[in-house]
Design a protein around this motif. Structure first.
Motif, PDB file in Angstrom:
ATOM      1  N   LEU A  89       0.832  -1.184   0.000  1.00 42.41           N
ATOM      2  CA  LEU A  89       0.000   0.000   0.000  1.00 42.41           C
ATOM      3  C   LEU A  89       0.867   1.235   0.000  1.00 42.41           C
ATOM      4  O   LEU A  89       1.884   1.282   0.678  1.00 42.41           O
ATOM      5  N   PHE A  90       0.453   2.249  -0.760  1.00 42.58           N
ATOM      6  CA  PHE A  90       1.223   3.492  -0.773  1.00 42.58           C
ATOM      7  C   PHE A  90       1.039   4.201   0.552  1.00 42.58           C
ATOM      8  O   PHE A  90      -0.049   4.278   1.090  1.00 42.58           O
ATOM      9  N   ALA A  91       2.103   4.734   1.081  1.00 43.52           N
ATOM     10  CA  ALA A  91       2.042   5.504   2.328  1.00 43.52           C
ATOM     11  C   ALA A  91       3.272   6.381   2.423  1.00 43.52           C
ATOM     12  O   ALA A  91       4.259   6.152   1.748  1.00 43.52           O
ATOM     13  N   HIS A  92       3.191   7.409   3.246  1.00 42.39           N
ATOM     14  CA  HIS A  92       4.406   8.143   3.574  1.00 42.39           C
ATOM     15  C   HIS A  92       5.301   7.195   4.342  1.00 42.39           C
ATOM     16  O   HIS A  92       4.842   6.444   5.191  1.00 42.39           O
ATOM     17  N   ALA A  93       6.585   7.240   4.081  1.00 41.42           N
ATOM     18  CA  ALA A  93       7.472   6.251   4.673  1.00 41.42           C
ATOM     19  C   ALA A  93       8.478   6.892   5.596  1.00 41.42           C
ATOM     20  O   ALA A  93       8.997   7.962   5.319  1.00 41.42           O
ATOM     21  N   GLY A  94       8.768   6.217   6.676  1.00 38.36           N
ATOM     22  CA  GLY A  94       9.759   6.724   7.600  1.00 38.36           C
ATOM     23  C   GLY A  94       9.372   8.108   8.084  1.00 38.36           C
ATOM     24  O   GLY A  94       8.213   8.494   8.101  1.00 38.36           O
ATOM     25  N   MET A  95      10.332   8.883   8.544  1.00 38.35           N
ATOM     26  CA  MET A  95      10.074  10.264   8.932  1.00 38.35           C
ATOM     27  C   MET A  95      10.150  11.136   7.692  1.00 38.35           C
ATOM     28  O   MET A  95      11.220  11.303   7.110  1.00 38.35           O
ATOM     29  N   SER A  96       9.022  11.656   7.271  1.00 33.96           N
ATOM     30  CA  SER A  96       8.957  12.413   6.027  1.00 33.96           C
ATOM     31  C   SER A  96       8.344  13.780   6.259  1.00 33.96           C
ATOM     32  O   SER A  96       7.456  13.940   7.106  1.00 33.96           O
TER      33      SER A  96
END
Length: 556
Positions: free
Chosen positions: A27-34
């Motif tokens: 699933l697409f998501a913001h990853a890590g600390m962004s």
């Protein structure tokens, strides 16, 4: 003609054997600390982008600005469709940074023009429950700025009283800077005057950002940059490992693809405890799970440095060409399209380009994000893969992507200190698959290049990989167990048949013995006829096929 046919057939067979097709879910998501852009100027250039903003009557887009004008009212508002989240638990001290340029030409005495944070939906009115509001109000013909928050029951609580600031006349340009910390502190600066600075304010910020008013005004927002943060954690194994022990790897964790190159043999195989790229065209190995924060280590025990020739001077095995490390891939399939142009990629190639006969080669390294260059360098000395003096060197690599910082190191296998290749701060952490790919011309492209006289520019991959390991470095990582399934194809042993047939198995014997009853006696002749007819048809097909083949051979 026959040679071309058989060569094409062999290429097809090699390609068929080289592909492993498996499914993976992501699933697409913001990853890590962004960094997450809540609002930006670009979203209202020319007109207000409805994909980015929700707005009501009385709000328009004019001359690259958001405008509140005649006909606007207390319900007029515009809110960004991107939500701010609380990522303080992941070490982000500042929850929201807002830099806004605006002017307010008219506003009735005592009314407010508002900048709101923490609305529960993108359609919510400003100053709703559990939100924070920075506002401008008209006091005696000049503007003042204050801050209040609204609790869960909708009660307004003053954070900082409205105060005057430098350049507070109606119609003057206003530069507003607002920082909200993850622990609820807030600082507001207007034209260089600090209006509010309270670390214990307990303000709300999780939710949507926007502009609104309590009555008709004439206001224009010309600049708007609001940045927040996100930290999403994809489900992955604690580490995806491919050490090729027993000459195999887990196809539930790794995916491989290959297109055959022009030179033979062309294969991607696991042998001698390594993954070997031999005269391949496009080829890759990629994780089956998406990673955000990660560390990727691997070894390159072998890379073809110089071109091999036959006794007659023909190329047998060109030097290895471009290879790269890719991350943030949207898919583990698709080769160059997904792993280079649609992802982050650090590529290595000989500085002399295609020419397989070139000398005095340096190692050119380039880092690109979706095709946009983020830096490059040329390496000489002991880390120059394509220097014949370094032939036989074994290299170790370590790529880490932690909270938006990309760092690539390498060293020789007999060294303890790492050499830094790249250290780039991105500001966001790309989510996606991680892998290694190689670029080379396909067999068909090679044939065309030979015919056009550019055979010396045919490129392939000739190198080996070992000890691939991608380790999840997310905080509070979501770890899953992945069952092991080897890529090895087990071929069963030949089955030992034994002949137990006897005369009693014949139909005649069954009829005479009475084993077949009367009703069955009436069916069997028809079955015999059908069976005989079927045999005749099959025989006819076989004979016809044989005759056609013989005729084709005679014509050929």
């Amino acid at each position: 003609m026959k040679k071309k046919f058989y060569k094409a057939l062999i290429i097809c067979l090699v390609a068929a054997l080289s592909f492993t097709v498996l499914a993976a879910n992501g699933l697409f998501a913001h990853a890590g600390m962004s960094d997450v852009t809540i609002a930006a100027d670009s979203t209202f250039e020319g007109e207000i982008g409805k994909a980015y903003w929700y707005y009501t009557d009385g709000v328009t887009g004019e001359s690259n600005a958001i405008v509140f004008g005649a006909g606007s009212n207390e319900d007029s508002r515009i809110l960004s469709r991107v939500k701010a989240d609380d990522v303080g638990d992941y070490g982000r001290a500042v929850a929201i940074e807002a830099d806004i340029g605006l002017s307010i030409s008219s506003l009735a005495e005592g009314e407010r023009f508002m900048i709101g944070f923490g609305m529960r939906s993108a359609a919510e009115k400003l100053a709703s429950a559990s939100s924070t509001t920075v506002y401008f109000t008209n006091v005696g013909g000049t503007l003042r700025c204050g801050v209040f928050k609204t609790d869960a029951e909708g009660k307004e609580i003053t954070v900082c009283d409205a105060a005057a600031f430098t350049g507070n006349t109606l119609g003057a340009r206003i530069t507003l800077q607002t920082d909200i910390s993850s622990d609820g502190g807030i600082k507001v600066d207007v034209n260089g005057t600090v209006i509010c600075d309270k670390s214990d304010a307990g303000v709300y910020f999780v939710g949507y950002f926007g502009f609104g008013q309590t009555a008709e005004s004439s206001a224009k927002i010309t600049n708007c940059s609001v940045v927040s943060g996100a930290y999403d954690r994809p489900e992955t194994p604690a580490a995806s490992v491919a050490d090729f022990a027993d000459d195999e790897f887990n196809i539930n964790e790794w995916y491989t693809m290959m297109s055959p190159g022009y030179y033979s043999p062309s294969t991607m195989n696991v042998s001698n405890g390594m993954l070997n790229f031999v005269n391949t065209g496009q080829s890759s190995i990629c994780t089956m799970h998406q990673y955000s924060n990660f560390e990727f280590t691997f070894d390159m025990p072998y890379l073809q440095v110089t071109t091999e020739y036959s006794d007659s001077g023909e190329i047998i095995k060109p030097h290895s060409y471009w290879w790269g490390i890719s991350f943030g891939c949207p898919s583990y399939e698709g080769w160059a399209n997904n792993m280079v142009t649609n992802a982050h990629c650090i590529g290595f190639q000989p500085s002399t380009g295609y020419d397989a006969t070139a000398t005095d080669i340096k190692t050119h390294v380039a880092y690109e994000n979706h095709g946009t260059s983020l830096g490059w360098k040329e390496i000489t000395g002991k880390y120059n893969f394509w220097d014949p003096a370094n032939e036989g060197n074994q290299y170790n690599f370590k790529l880490s992507v932690i909270d938006g910082v990309v760092k690539l190191d390498m060293k020789c296998a007999d060294e303890t200190e790492w050499y830094n290749v790249f250290d780039v701060e991105l500001g966001d952490t790309p989510l996606g698959y991680v892998g290694i790919l190689a670029m080379g011309h396909t067999a068909a492209e090679g044939v065309n290049m030979v015919e056009s006289g550019t055979q010396y520019n045919i490129t392939v991959a000739n190198f080996s990989l070992d000890n691939l390991r991608v380790e999840n470095k997310d905080q509070n990582a979501q770890i899953i167990e992945v069952p092991y399934k080897g890529n090895r194809l087990d071929i069963p042993a030949d089955y030992a048949y034994s002949n137990t047939w006897s005369d009693s198995d014949l139909l005649v014997g069954k009829l005479e013995s009475g084993e077949i009853t009367a009703p069955e006696r009436t069916l069997w002749p028809w079955m015999i006829a059908i069976g005989a007819g079927g045999v005749c048809v099959m025989a006819a097909i076989t004979v016809t096929t044989f005759v056609l083949i013989r005729k084709r051979e005679k014509k050929g």
